[in-house]
Write a protein that holds these residues in place. Structure first.
Motif, PDB file in Angstrom:
ATOM      1  N   GLY A  24       5.157 -12.951  11.188  1.00  0.00           N
ATOM      2  CA  GLY A  24       6.185 -13.528  10.341  1.00  0.00           C
ATOM      3  C   GLY A  24       6.362 -12.840   9.001  1.00  0.00           C
ATOM      4  O   GLY A  24       6.919 -13.435   8.073  1.00  0.00           O
ATOM      5  N   LEU A  25       5.900 -11.601   8.871  1.00  0.00           N
ATOM      6  CA  LEU A  25       6.067 -10.824   7.641  1.00  0.00           C
ATOM      7  C   LEU A  25       6.625  -9.454   8.011  1.00  0.00           C
ATOM      8  O   LEU A  25       6.217  -8.860   9.015  1.00  0.00           O
ATOM      9  CB  LEU A  25       4.729 -10.625   6.924  1.00  0.00           C
ATOM     10  N   ASN A  26       7.538  -8.932   7.172  1.00  0.00           N
ATOM     11  CA  ASN A  26       7.962  -7.561   7.413  1.00  0.00           C
ATOM     12  C   ASN A  26       7.077  -6.603   6.616  1.00  0.00           C
ATOM     13  O   ASN A  26       6.235  -7.016   5.813  1.00  0.00           O
ATOM     14  CB  ASN A  26       9.450  -7.353   7.115  1.00  0.00           C
ATOM     15  N   THR A  27       7.248  -5.327   6.830  1.00  0.00           N
ATOM     16  CA  THR A  27       6.384  -4.328   6.224  1.00  0.00           C
ATOM     17  C   THR A  27       6.466  -4.342   4.706  1.00  0.00           C
ATOM     18  O   THR A  27       5.450  -4.225   4.007  1.00  0.00           O
ATOM     19  CB  THR A  27       6.733  -2.936   6.769  1.00  0.00           C
ATOM     20  N   SER A  28       7.665  -4.488   4.160  1.00  0.00           N
ATOM     21  CA  SER A  28       7.828  -4.479   2.707  1.00  0.00           C
ATOM     22  C   SER A  28       7.103  -5.655   2.052  1.00  0.00           C
ATOM     23  O   SER A  28       6.520  -5.519   0.964  1.00  0.00           O
ATOM     24  CB  SER A  28       9.315  -4.504   2.345  1.00  0.00           C
ATOM     25  N   GLU A  29       7.141  -6.812   2.717  1.00  0.00           N
ATOM     26  CA  GLU A  29       6.439  -7.980   2.178  1.00  0.00           C
ATOM     27  C   GLU A  29       4.932  -7.753   2.137  1.00  0.00           C
ATOM     28  O   GLU A  29       4.251  -8.119   1.171  1.00  0.00           O
ATOM     29  CB  GLU A  29       6.788  -9.218   3.015  1.00  0.00           C
ATOM     30  N   VAL A  30       4.398  -7.121   3.174  1.00  0.00           N
ATOM     31  CA  VAL A  30       2.971  -6.835   3.195  1.00  0.00           C
ATOM     32  C   VAL A  30       2.625  -5.812   2.111  1.00  0.00           C
ATOM     33  O   VAL A  30       1.600  -5.933   1.427  1.00  0.00           O
ATOM     34  CB  VAL A  30       2.529  -6.325   4.578  1.00  0.00           C
ATOM     35  N   ALA A  31       3.481  -4.814   1.927  1.00  0.00           N
ATOM     36  CA  ALA A  31       3.225  -3.803   0.894  1.00  0.00           C
ATOM     37  C   ALA A  31       3.158  -4.448  -0.488  1.00  0.00           C
ATOM     38  O   ALA A  31       2.300  -4.092  -1.311  1.00  0.00           O
ATOM     39  CB  ALA A  31       4.309  -2.731   0.934  1.00  0.00           C
ATOM     40  N   ARG A  32       4.045  -5.412  -0.743  1.00  0.00           N
ATOM     41  CA  ARG A  32       4.003  -6.107  -2.039  1.00  0.00           C
ATOM     42  C   ARG A  32       2.701  -6.902  -2.185  1.00  0.00           C
ATOM     43  O   ARG A  32       2.087  -6.902  -3.253  1.00  0.00           O
ATOM     44  CB  ARG A  32       5.218  -7.028  -2.168  1.00  0.00           C
ATOM     45  N   ARG A  33       2.267  -7.569  -1.114  1.00  0.00           N
ATOM     46  CA  ARG A  33       1.012  -8.316  -1.165  1.00  0.00           C
ATOM     47  C   ARG A  33      -0.170  -7.388  -1.438  1.00  0.00           C
ATOM     48  O   ARG A  33      -1.075  -7.719  -2.224  1.00  0.00           O
ATOM     49  CB  ARG A  33       0.783  -9.065   0.152  1.00  0.00           C
ATOM     50  N   LEU A  34      -0.173  -6.235  -0.803  1.00  0.00           N
ATOM     51  CA  LEU A  34      -1.259  -5.285  -0.999  1.00  0.00           C
ATOM     52  C   LEU A  34      -1.289  -4.771  -2.433  1.00  0.00           C
ATOM     53  O   LEU A  34      -2.367  -4.614  -3.029  1.00  0.00           O
ATOM     54  CB  LEU A  34      -1.119  -4.119  -0.017  1.00  0.00           C
ATOM     55  N   ALA A  35      -0.118  -4.481  -2.991  1.00  0.00           N
ATOM     56  CA  ALA A  35      -0.058  -3.995  -4.364  1.00  0.00           C
ATOM     57  C   ALA A  35      -0.595  -5.049  -5.340  1.00  0.00           C
ATOM     58  O   ALA A  35      -1.349  -4.732  -6.264  1.00  0.00           O
ATOM     59  CB  ALA A  35       1.377  -3.610  -4.715  1.00  0.00           C
ATOM     60  N   GLN A  36      -0.223  -6.320  -5.115  1.00  0.00           N
ATOM     61  CA  GLN A  36      -0.721  -7.398  -5.977  1.00  0.00           C
ATOM     62  C   GLN A  36      -2.232  -7.563  -5.812  1.00  0.00           C
ATOM     63  O   GLN A  36      -2.958  -7.743  -6.792  1.00  0.00           O
ATOM     64  CB  GLN A  36       0.001  -8.701  -5.636  1.00  0.00           C
ATOM     65  N   TRP A  37      -2.708  -7.500  -4.587  1.00  0.00           N
ATOM     66  CA  TRP A  37      -4.143  -7.640  -4.302  1.00  0.00           C
ATOM     67  C   TRP A  37      -4.954  -6.544  -4.991  1.00  0.00           C
ATOM     68  O   TRP A  37      -6.006  -6.787  -5.562  1.00  0.00           O
ATOM     69  CB  TRP A  37      -4.342  -7.604  -2.793  1.00  0.00           C
ATOM     70  N   ALA A  38      -4.419  -5.296  -4.954  1.00  0.00           N
ATOM     71  CA  ALA A  38      -5.137  -4.153  -5.510  1.00  0.00           C
ATOM     72  C   ALA A  38      -4.887  -3.972  -7.005  1.00  0.00           C
ATOM     73  O   ALA A  38      -5.589  -3.189  -7.651  1.00  0.00           O
ATOM     74  CB  ALA A  38      -4.737  -2.883  -4.766  1.00  0.00           C
ATOM     75  N   GLY A  39      -3.879  -4.672  -7.553  1.00  0.00           N
ATOM     76  CA  GLY A  39      -3.541  -4.508  -8.956  1.00  0.00           C
ATOM     77  C   GLY A  39      -2.923  -3.166  -9.275  1.00  0.00           C
ATOM     78  O   GLY A  39      -3.143  -2.588 -10.343  1.00  0.00           O
ATOM     79  N   ILE A  40      -2.118  -2.638  -8.346  1.00  0.00           N
ATOM     80  CA  ILE A  40      -1.465  -1.340  -8.538  1.00  0.00           C
ATOM     81  C   ILE A  40       0.027  -1.502  -8.254  1.00  0.00           C
ATOM     82  O   ILE A  40       0.487  -2.527  -7.745  1.00  0.00           O
ATOM     83  CB  ILE A  40      -2.056  -0.262  -7.607  1.00  0.00           C
ATOM     84  N   GLY A  41       0.814  -0.476  -8.587  1.00  0.00           N
ATOM     85  CA  GLY A  41       2.229  -0.482  -8.265  1.00  0.00           C
ATOM     86  C   GLY A  41       2.462  -0.229  -6.789  1.00  0.00           C
ATOM     87  O   GLY A  41       1.597   0.349  -6.103  1.00  0.00           O
ATOM     88  N   GLU A  42       3.613  -0.644  -6.297  1.00  0.00           N
ATOM     89  CA  GLU A  42       3.911  -0.470  -4.870  1.00  0.00           C
ATOM     90  C   GLU A  42       3.964   0.995  -4.459  1.00  0.00           C
ATOM     91  O   GLU A  42       3.808   1.316  -3.273  1.00  0.00           O
ATOM     92  CB  GLU A  42       5.218  -1.174  -4.519  1.00  0.00           C
ATOM     93  N   VAL A  43       4.161   1.889  -5.429  1.00  0.00           N
ATOM     94  CA  VAL A  43       4.183   3.318  -5.096  1.00  0.00           C
ATOM     95  C   VAL A  43       2.830   3.767  -4.548  1.00  0.00           C
ATOM     96  O   VAL A  43       2.741   4.776  -3.840  1.00  0.00           O
ATOM     97  CB  VAL A  43       4.567   4.148  -6.341  1.00  0.00           C
ATOM     98  N   GLY A  44       1.769   3.022  -4.834  1.00  0.00           N
ATOM     99  CA  GLY A  44       0.445   3.361  -4.340  1.00  0.00           C
ATOM    100  C   GLY A  44       0.150   2.882  -2.939  1.00  0.00           C
ATOM    101  O   GLY A  44      -0.949   3.094  -2.423  1.00  0.00           O
ATOM    102  N   ILE A  45       1.123   2.219  -2.302  1.00  0.00           N
ATOM    103  CA  ILE A  45       0.963   1.701  -0.935  1.00  0.00           C
ATOM    104  C   ILE A  45       1.693   2.633   0.032  1.00  0.00           C
ATOM    105  O   ILE A  45       2.857   2.985  -0.182  1.00  0.00           O
ATOM    106  CB  ILE A  45       1.524   0.276  -0.807  1.00  0.00           C
ATOM    107  N   GLY A  46       1.028   3.026   1.087  1.00  0.00           N
ATOM    108  CA  GLY A  46       1.658   3.861   2.108  1.00  0.00           C
ATOM    109  C   GLY A  46       1.688   3.174   3.457  1.00  0.00           C
ATOM    110  O   GLY A  46       0.821   2.354   3.767  1.00  0.00           O
ATOM    111  N   TYR A  47       2.688   3.486   4.259  1.00  0.00           N
ATOM    112  CA  TYR A  47       2.768   2.995   5.640  1.00  0.00           C
ATOM    113  C   TYR A  47       3.603   3.968   6.444  1.00  0.00           C
ATOM    114  O   TYR A  47       4.478   4.655   5.918  1.00  0.00           O
ATOM    115  CB  TYR A  47       3.333   1.571   5.718  1.00  0.00           C
TER     116      TYR A  47
END
Length: 349
Positions: free
Chosen positions: A38-61
């Protein structure tokens, strides 16, 4: 051939990325394999960025996955101090951690070998023997490599939005030169990329529709450009010799269609004439001019795709489970399109 309901629940559409490489084992990028519902890729990327305390540019997929599904895919998280926040704070419904490992670089787009699908069709209507014969034909011959409806947005509206972005208020307008001073709809960079992809995909699908209509999508035409299976490498134009026919029969090569942009059309002869005729109809010239003005370059895409390891199981008299794998960039809905009208059930967004 059949009619059925699809995506009655997220578990009816399951996707697992096929990795193209193993984790390096060291580095400052944490590779996470996540199963999401029930989540798309962009939503997960935002969650990961918040979890890691970094900008979304630091998330790859490697690729985008649908919200209305259960999907397993890799993400990379840039953690230069190699200090990972607690994974327990990330896990939990609807997100499950399947694996984690360190890697030496960000996960780039397209870095996957393909996707494996498990689809469940419910309320199936149709003669079982005919349905199974059609599935066997797809396994033997492949299927047209359509861009799926998700590429075109809700109600297919992305193409009209692309026209507005290019400065055409309606498909009936004559295309202006790329340098002409015409009003254009301003969009965000992310939206611009989506609309350019939709315009390009629409033109490809129109050429593919013409090739399906004349039966040449799986055999090639005079002046054909060919693509090597499992790569984006192309060669030709080259006529279909006995040698090429054997390679075509074993899915080693595929005929191609245009991904429109600047530059000379690579196809020649009959193939080029068909492409130019199809793409000169309706709003085709406006879409072509817009893509050229945006700076995209001419590329090619395979007209045919192979459904690897296609299998099917009847769970009951009206429930059919399909399992298969596709190369990157190919759409599972293209296979459903070949089976008959399949309606999406209970899709709210």
């Amino acid at each position: 051939m059949l009619s059925a309901a699809f995506r009655s629940q997220p578990e009816d559409f399951q996707v697992v990325e096929i990795d193209s490489f193993a984790a390096h084992g060291e580095g400052e990028h944490l590779l996470l394999t996540l199963r999401k519902r029930g989540l798309n890729t962009s939503e997960v990327a935002r969650r990961l960025a918040q979890w890691a305390g970094i900008g979304e540019v630091g998330i790859g997929y490697a690729g985008l996955k649908d919200r209305h599904a259960v999907t397993t895919q890799r993400f990379s998280v840039h953690l230069p101090r190699r200090v990972s926040p607690a994974l327990a704070a990330l896990a939990g419904d609807p997100l499950e951690i399947v694996d984690s490992a360190w890697h030496n670089r960000k996960l780039p787009r397209g870095a996957l070998a393909g996707n494996r699908f498990t689809l469940v069709l419910r309320q199936v209507q149709g003669e079982r023997s005919a349905i199974e014969a059609r599935l066997q034909a797809i396994a033997d011959r492949g299927l047209p490599n359509w861009f799926g409806e998700q590429r075109f947005g809700r109600g297919g509206g992305n193409v009209n939005q692309a026209l507005a972005m290019f400065g055409y208020a309606s498909p009936s307008q004559e295309p202006a030169p790329p340098c002409a001073d015409v009003p254009k709809r301003r969009v965000r960079r992310e939206q611009r990329s989506i609309l350019l992809s939709a315009a390009r995909s629409e033109l490809f699908n129109r050429v593919l529709a013409a090739r399906v209509a004349d039966g040449s999508w799986e055999r090639g035409l005079e002046g054909e450009v060919w693509m090597l299976a499992g790569s984006r490498s192309v060669f030709g134009p080259e006529p279909c010799s006995d040698t090429l026919a054997r390679r075509l029969a074993t899915f080693d090569i595929h005929p191609t269609g245009p991904q429109w942009g600047q530059g000379e059309l690579r196809a020649q002869g009959v193939c080029a004439a068909l492409e130019l005729r199809v793409l000169s109809e309706a709003d085709g010239p406006a879409l072509r001019a817009g893509l050229e003005a945006a700076g995209l370059k001419q590329e090619r895409r395979a007209l045919r795709q192979q459904a690897f390891d296609l299998r099917w199981t009847w769970l009951d008299g009206q429930t059919l489970e399909l399992g298969f794998a596709l190369a990157p960039g190919s759409y599972a809905t293209a296979l459903l399109h070949e089976l008959g009208p399949v309606r999406e059930a209970n899709r709210s967004a």
